[in-house]
Design an enzyme around this catalytic site. Structure first.
Site, PDB file in Angstrom:
ATOM      1  N   LYS A 104       0.828  -1.209   0.000  1.00  0.00           N
ATOM      2  CA  LYS A 104       0.000   0.000   0.000  1.00  0.00           C
ATOM      3  C   LYS A 104       0.863   1.260   0.000  1.00  0.00           C
ATOM      4  O   LYS A 104       1.807   1.375   0.786  1.00  0.00           O
ATOM      5  CB  LYS A 104      -0.890  -0.014   1.250  1.00  0.00           C
ATOM      6  CG  LYS A 104      -1.779   1.215   1.367  1.00  0.00           C
ATOM      7  CD  LYS A 104      -2.523   1.222   2.712  1.00  0.00           C
ATOM      8  CE  LYS A 104      -3.354   2.495   2.833  1.00  0.00           C
ATOM      9  NZ  LYS A 104      -3.988   2.631   4.145  1.00  0.00           N
ATOM     10  N   ASP A 155       0.646   2.566   5.277  1.00  0.00           N
ATOM     11  CA  ASP A 155       0.537   2.161   6.674  1.00  0.00           C
ATOM     12  C   ASP A 155      -0.045   0.768   6.900  1.00  0.00           C
ATOM     13  O   ASP A 155      -0.429   0.434   8.005  1.00  0.00           O
ATOM     14  CB  ASP A 155      -0.371   3.168   7.393  1.00  0.00           C
ATOM     15  CG  ASP A 155      -1.780   3.153   6.802  1.00  0.00           C
ATOM     16  OD1 ASP A 155      -1.912   3.414   5.601  1.00  0.00           O
ATOM     17  OD2 ASP A 155      -2.741   2.854   7.529  1.00  0.00           O
ATOM     18  N   CYS A 156      -0.147  -0.073   5.870  1.00  0.00           N
ATOM     19  CA  CYS A 156      -0.793  -1.378   6.035  1.00  0.00           C
ATOM     20  C   CYS A 156       0.049  -2.297   6.937  1.00  0.00           C
ATOM     21  O   CYS A 156       1.192  -2.622   6.601  1.00  0.00           O
ATOM     22  CB  CYS A 156      -0.973  -2.023   4.662  1.00  0.00           C
ATOM     23  SG  CYS A 156      -1.419  -3.749   4.731  1.00  0.00           S
ATOM     24  N   LYS A 178      -6.945   2.091  -7.785  1.00  0.00           N
ATOM     25  CA  LYS A 178      -6.143   0.905  -8.112  1.00  0.00           C
ATOM     26  C   LYS A 178      -5.845   0.832  -9.613  1.00  0.00           C
ATOM     27  O   LYS A 178      -6.776   0.825 -10.428  1.00  0.00           O
ATOM     28  CB  LYS A 178      -6.878  -0.370  -7.677  1.00  0.00           C
ATOM     29  CG  LYS A 178      -7.181  -0.426  -6.189  1.00  0.00           C
ATOM     30  CD  LYS A 178      -7.902  -1.709  -5.821  1.00  0.00           C
ATOM     31  CE  LYS A 178      -8.200  -1.781  -4.341  1.00  0.00           C
ATOM     32  NZ  LYS A 178      -9.474  -1.172  -3.963  1.00  0.00           N
ATOM     33  N   VAL A 209      -3.646  -6.043  -0.723  1.00  0.00           N
ATOM     34  CA  VAL A 209      -2.188  -6.092  -0.530  1.00  0.00           C
ATOM     35  C   VAL A 209      -1.927  -6.758   0.825  1.00  0.00           C
ATOM     36  O   VAL A 209      -2.804  -6.754   1.680  1.00  0.00           O
ATOM     37  CB  VAL A 209      -1.582  -4.662  -0.549  1.00  0.00           C
ATOM     38  CG1 VAL A 209      -1.552  -4.094  -1.930  1.00  0.00           C
ATOM     39  CG2 VAL A 209      -2.298  -3.732   0.426  1.00  0.00           C
ATOM     40  N   HIS A 264       0.456   0.761  15.379  1.00  0.00           N
ATOM     41  CA  HIS A 264      -0.815   1.395  15.014  1.00  0.00           C
ATOM     42  C   HIS A 264      -1.621   1.762  16.264  1.00  0.00           C
ATOM     43  O   HIS A 264      -2.253   2.815  16.305  1.00  0.00           O
ATOM     44  CB  HIS A 264      -1.635   0.469  14.112  1.00  0.00           C
ATOM     45  CG  HIS A 264      -1.241   0.552  12.672  1.00  0.00           C
ATOM     46  ND1 HIS A 264      -2.123   0.887  11.675  1.00  0.00           N
ATOM     47  CD2 HIS A 264      -0.054   0.357  12.061  1.00  0.00           C
ATOM     48  CE1 HIS A 264      -1.482   0.890  10.500  1.00  0.00           C
ATOM     49  NE2 HIS A 264      -0.233   0.569  10.720  1.00  0.00           N
ATOM     50  N   TRP A 323      -6.147   5.709   8.778  1.00  0.00           N
ATOM     51  CA  TRP A 323      -7.305   5.376   9.620  1.00  0.00           C
ATOM     52  C   TRP A 323      -8.417   6.424   9.543  1.00  0.00           C
ATOM     53  O   TRP A 323      -9.562   6.141   9.903  1.00  0.00           O
ATOM     54  CB  TRP A 323      -6.864   5.213  11.081  1.00  0.00           C
ATOM     55  CG  TRP A 323      -6.199   3.899  11.341  1.00  0.00           C
ATOM     56  CD1 TRP A 323      -4.868   3.663  11.560  1.00  0.00           C
ATOM     57  CD2 TRP A 323      -6.840   2.615  11.406  1.00  0.00           C
ATOM     58  NE1 TRP A 323      -4.633   2.330  11.736  1.00  0.00           N
ATOM     59  CE2 TRP A 323      -5.833   1.658  11.647  1.00  0.00           C
ATOM     60  CE3 TRP A 323      -8.162   2.176  11.259  1.00  0.00           C
ATOM     61  CZ2 TRP A 323      -6.111   0.304  11.768  1.00  0.00           C
ATOM     62  CZ3 TRP A 323      -8.428   0.826  11.372  1.00  0.00           C
ATOM     63  CH2 TRP A 323      -7.405  -0.101  11.624  1.00  0.00           C
ATOM     64  N   LYS A 376     -11.818   5.560   7.951  1.00  0.00           N
ATOM     65  CA  LYS A 376     -12.541   4.511   8.683  1.00  0.00           C
ATOM     66  C   LYS A 376     -13.129   5.065   9.975  1.00  0.00           C
ATOM     67  O   LYS A 376     -14.261   4.754  10.344  1.00  0.00           O
ATOM     68  CB  LYS A 376     -11.602   3.337   8.989  1.00  0.00           C
ATOM     69  CG  LYS A 376     -11.050   2.640   7.756  1.00  0.00           C
ATOM     70  CD  LYS A 376     -10.215   1.434   8.150  1.00  0.00           C
ATOM     71  CE  LYS A 376      -9.487   0.820   6.977  1.00  0.00           C
ATOM     72  NZ  LYS A 376      -8.250   1.508   6.631  1.00  0.00           N
TER      73      LYS A 376
END
Length: 213
Positions: free
Chosen positions: A8, A19-20, A47, A60, A159, A206, A209
């Site tokens: 990502k 940040d994945c 994408k 990913v 995280h 984040w 979300k």
């Protein structure tokens, strides 16, 4: 030859590592095993077609092994262990599920809008359980040596620090001393320093979300 790894890109910064935590886990494994790799960054909110060809579900990380693209960090880490057994990162089976519920508890608490729903308490219980385990077996989950379970937990703990600190003004309890020492140990490893997303990209990742919850 360097292994191709699709990960990502940072939210709002398509040329920067994102940040994945699952991508991070794979990069940590590659770094710890000193395997040469080539990063391919993907903007997940736009994408590209080449990416959807190699990862039809649009997920990913994806890594190319022997000409074949493989998704899923669990599978990828397993293949890396088989292909590059030295140094071994195998976690003894009795320790492999230590801390496995922390991420789910963290996400639930982070996205919760109800302070009385028990989500904070549930996360604290998982963190306390990890602290107790480290007290008995540390400094790493399986003792003196870093293993796969640590490389899975490290991005998630990172995280928790950043996202809960930013969105909920929440801090790790000071009395979880073994866990605090463990985090310091993990975050100071060269592999972690080289592959972590900067805090603002973790927050940006984040943001949507949290706002949507």
């Amino acid at each position: 030859m360097a292994i191709e790894v699709v990960v990502k890109a940072a939210t709002g910064a398509p040329d920067v590592l994102g940040d994945c935590p699952f991508c991070h886990r794979v990069l940590l494994t590659l770094e710890e095993k000193k395997v040469a790799y080539k990063l391919l960054l993907v903007n997940l909110s736009d994408k590209p077609s080449w990416f959807l060809e190699v990862s039809p579900e649009g997920k990913v990380p994806v890594v190319k092994f022997d000409g074949k693209w493989v998704p899923d960090s669990d599978v990828i880490v397993g293949i890396l262990e088989d292909k590059y057994p030295d140094p071994s990162l195998v976690t003894p089976p009795q320790f492999s599920s230590v801390g496995s519920k922390i991420n789910g508890a963290f996400v639930k608490f982070l996205l919760s809008k109800d302070p009385s729903d028990g989500s904070e308490q549930a996360l604290l219980e998982e963190l306390k359980a990890l602290d107790e385990h480290l007290k008995a077996h540390g400094p790493y989950v399986a003792g003196q040596k870093v293993t796969a379970v640590d490389l899975s937990l490290a991005p998630k703990l990172y995280h928790i620090d950043i996202a809960l600190g930013h969105f909920k003004k929440w801090v790790f309890p000071e009395n979880l001393r073994s866990l605090s020492a463990y985090k310091k140990l993990l975050f100071a490893r060269e592999s972690f320093v080289k592959t972590k997303a900067v805090p603002e990209h973790v927050i940006a990742g984040w943001e949507t979300k949290v706002n949507a919850a």
